[in-house]
Scaffold this active site. Structure first.
Site, PDB file in Angstrom:
ATOM      1  N   ARG A   1      26.976  45.056  29.266  1.00  0.00           N
ATOM      2  CA  ARG A   1      27.363  44.897  30.663  1.00  0.00           C
ATOM      3  C   ARG A   1      26.762  45.980  31.556  1.00  0.00           C
ATOM      4  O   ARG A   1      27.017  45.991  32.764  1.00  0.00           O
ATOM      5  CB  ARG A   1      28.881  44.986  30.771  1.00  0.00           C
TER       6      ARG A   1
ATOM      7  N   ARG B   1      43.039  30.565  35.093  1.00  0.00           N
ATOM      8  CA  ARG B   1      43.177  31.181  33.772  1.00  0.00           C
ATOM      9  C   ARG B   1      44.328  32.197  33.775  1.00  0.00           C
ATOM     10  O   ARG B   1      45.059  32.320  32.799  1.00  0.00           O
ATOM     11  CB  ARG B   1      41.858  31.853  33.364  1.00  0.00           C
TER      12      ARG B   1
ATOM     13  N   ARG C   1      46.795  36.580  31.398  1.00  0.00           N
ATOM     14  CA  ARG C   1      45.974  37.793  31.505  1.00  0.00           C
ATOM     15  C   ARG C   1      46.182  38.439  32.857  1.00  0.00           C
ATOM     16  O   ARG C   1      45.887  37.844  33.886  1.00  0.00           O
ATOM     17  CB  ARG C   1      44.495  37.426  31.335  1.00  0.00           C
TER      18      ARG C   1
END
Ligand code: ADP
Length: 190
Positions: A89, A128, A134
């Site tokens: 990343r 999500r 999350r």
């Protein structure tokens, strides 16, 4: 070995497609996000450290992430190949990965990048967040921070693999199965 970097912004579908790709090509899946979350759940020292960054939408420091990734690679000496999901990343991570694989006499075969525009990402992440619980997917401020970090720190990784002739962009919007077929077609081309 077949070593694939699956690249794309948060919410692009890397986890979904990784699960399908490992079945098809019998690769070891290494998702740095999943490993951090497992450590958070297990209450490890690494988990406590990672959580302090993840909750703010920041990257976990390179030194920590690279060390963790190296030890995960070393746990699978018999692997036919790896799917790196959420790693590298940063440019420093990309360089470290090249060095690590070189030491093992192998290299990255290709980067497959799922391309999805920001508006769609924001929508997907909020959904999500509701489904998975999350925390980093539930707060629009944290979501925006992750998208900004992606554009600032992670985008240079694309150029890193482009320079090696290994970058392949794939449209990440559409049916999961169609996207999977497009990824397989790139892999099978070699
Ligand atoms: P997403 O792709 O949806 O953002 P991930 O599960 O890949 O989710 O990552 C969740 C979080 O874990 C990131 O926002 C970041 O804080 C941390 N993380 C994951 N991979 C890395 C990495 N390679 N380097 C630094 N931090 C990472």
């Amino acid at each position: 070995m077949l070593n694939i970097v699956l690249f794309g912004p948060p919410g692009a579908g890397k986890g979904t497609q990784s699960a399908k790709l490992i079945d098809q090509y019998h690769l070891v899946h290494l998702s740095t996000g999943d490993i951090f979350r497992a450590n958070i759940k297990g209450g490890t020292e690494l988990g406590v450290l990672a959580k302090s960054f993840i909750d703010k939408g920041q990257l976990v420091p390179d030194e920590v992430t690279i060390g963790m990734l190296s030890s995960e690679v070393n746990k699978s000496p018999e692997a036919r190949g790896f799917i790196f999901d959420g790693f590298p990343r940063t440019s420093a991570q990309a360089e470290a990965l090249d060095t690590l694989l070189k030491e093992k006499g192998t290299s990255i075969s290709m980067m497959l990048a799922l391309e999805v525009e920001e508006e769609e990402l924001r929508k997907r992440l909020l959904i999500r967040g509701k489904d998975s619980g999350r925390a980093d997917d539930q707060d629009p401020v944290v979501i925006q921070k992750r998208i900004d970090v992606y554009n600032g720190e992670t985008m240079p990784v694309k150029a890193y693999y482009e320079a090696q002739g290994k970058y392949h962009g794939i449209q990440g919007i559409g049916e999961i199965e169609d996207i999977f077929k497009a990824l397989c077609a790139e892999i099978d081309k070699g």
